[in-house]
Motif scaffolding. Structure first.
Motif, PDB file in Angstrom:
ATOM      1  N   GLN A  12      -3.250 -10.642   0.899  1.00  0.00           N
ATOM      2  CA  GLN A  12      -1.791 -10.719   1.039  1.00  0.00           C
ATOM      3  C   GLN A  12      -1.148  -9.336   1.196  1.00  0.00           C
ATOM      4  O   GLN A  12      -0.393  -9.116   2.143  1.00  0.00           O
ATOM      5  N   PRO A  13      -1.426  -8.367   0.311  1.00  0.00           N
ATOM      6  CA  PRO A  13      -0.847  -7.040   0.530  1.00  0.00           C
ATOM      7  C   PRO A  13      -1.423  -6.350   1.772  1.00  0.00           C
ATOM      8  O   PRO A  13      -0.730  -5.570   2.419  1.00  0.00           O
ATOM      9  N   LYS A  16       0.735  -7.322   4.575  1.00  0.00           N
ATOM     10  CA  LYS A  16       2.020  -6.626   4.504  1.00  0.00           C
ATOM     11  C   LYS A  16       1.901  -5.204   5.045  1.00  0.00           C
ATOM     12  O   LYS A  16       2.771  -4.733   5.779  1.00  0.00           O
ATOM     13  N   VAL A  17       0.813  -4.531   4.690  1.00  0.00           N
ATOM     14  CA  VAL A  17       0.588  -3.166   5.153  1.00  0.00           C
ATOM     15  C   VAL A  17       0.413  -3.150   6.676  1.00  0.00           C
ATOM     16  O   VAL A  17       1.037  -2.342   7.379  1.00  0.00           O
ATOM     17  N   ASP A  19       1.407  -5.312   8.912  1.00  0.00           N
ATOM     18  CA  ASP A  19       2.682  -5.627   9.568  1.00  0.00           C
ATOM     19  C   ASP A  19       3.636  -4.431   9.526  1.00  0.00           C
ATOM     20  O   ASP A  19       4.292  -4.110  10.518  1.00  0.00           O
ATOM     21  N   ALA A  20       3.708  -3.764   8.375  1.00  0.00           N
ATOM     22  CA  ALA A  20       4.615  -2.619   8.224  1.00  0.00           C
ATOM     23  C   ALA A  20       4.232  -1.456   9.129  1.00  0.00           C
ATOM     24  O   ALA A  20       5.096  -0.672   9.541  1.00  0.00           O
ATOM     25  N   ARG A  55      -2.075   4.861   3.062  1.00  0.00           N
ATOM     26  CA  ARG A  55      -1.022   5.112   2.068  1.00  0.00           C
ATOM     27  C   ARG A  55      -0.644   6.594   2.063  1.00  0.00           C
ATOM     28  O   ARG A  55       0.537   6.939   2.018  1.00  0.00           O
ATOM     29  N   PRO A  62       8.194   1.472   2.380  1.00  0.00           N
ATOM     30  CA  PRO A  62       8.414   0.691   1.150  1.00  0.00           C
ATOM     31  C   PRO A  62       7.170  -0.049   0.666  1.00  0.00           C
ATOM     32  O   PRO A  62       6.901  -0.082  -0.532  1.00  0.00           O
ATOM     33  N   VAL A  63       6.398  -0.615   1.569  1.00  0.00           N
ATOM     34  CA  VAL A  63       5.199  -1.355   1.155  1.00  0.00           C
ATOM     35  C   VAL A  63       4.198  -0.425   0.462  1.00  0.00           C
ATOM     36  O   VAL A  63       3.516  -0.826  -0.478  1.00  0.00           O
ATOM     37  N   GLU A  66       5.364   0.128  -3.036  1.00  0.00           N
ATOM     38  CA  GLU A  66       5.084  -1.046  -3.859  1.00  0.00           C
ATOM     39  C   GLU A  66       3.639  -1.051  -4.354  1.00  0.00           C
ATOM     40  O   GLU A  66       3.362  -1.531  -5.444  1.00  0.00           O
ATOM     41  N   LEU A  67       2.738  -0.526  -3.543  1.00  0.00           N
ATOM     42  CA  LEU A  67       1.297  -0.590  -3.836  1.00  0.00           C
ATOM     43  C   LEU A  67       0.748   0.749  -4.341  1.00  0.00           C
ATOM     44  O   LEU A  67      -0.448   0.960  -4.334  1.00  0.00           O
TER      45      LEU A  67
END
Length: 70
Positions: A12-13, A16-17, A19-20, A55, A62-63, A66-67
């Motif tokens: 799931q994360p 998100k990464v 997509d971001a 990272r 923002p993602v 968050e991580l």
């Protein structure tokens, strides 16, 4: 299997990464891997080393904030 999962960001994360960052093609270009490798990450999770690289390179997203504790 559990041991290997600890070395991956969960799916799931991971999604998100990806997509971001602009999608599978862009992440494959940045990481110098195939698009199919990135597609596999979507279901299995991203390898921790790849996530740490992304990272560090994209700290202000923002993602990534968050991580930050992963």
């Amino acid at each position: 299997m559990e041991r290997n999962q600890a070395k991956r960001l969960p799916p799931q994360p991971t999604n998100k990464v990806i997509d971001a960052l602009g999608g599978s093609a862009e992440v494959s270009r940045i990481c110098e891997v195939t698009i199919s490798a990135v597609s596999q990450w979507k279901s299995m999770g991203m390898p921790k080393a790849r996530f740490m690289f992304l990272r560090e390179r994209n700290r202000d997203l923002p993602v990534m904030k968050e991580l930050r504790n992963f």
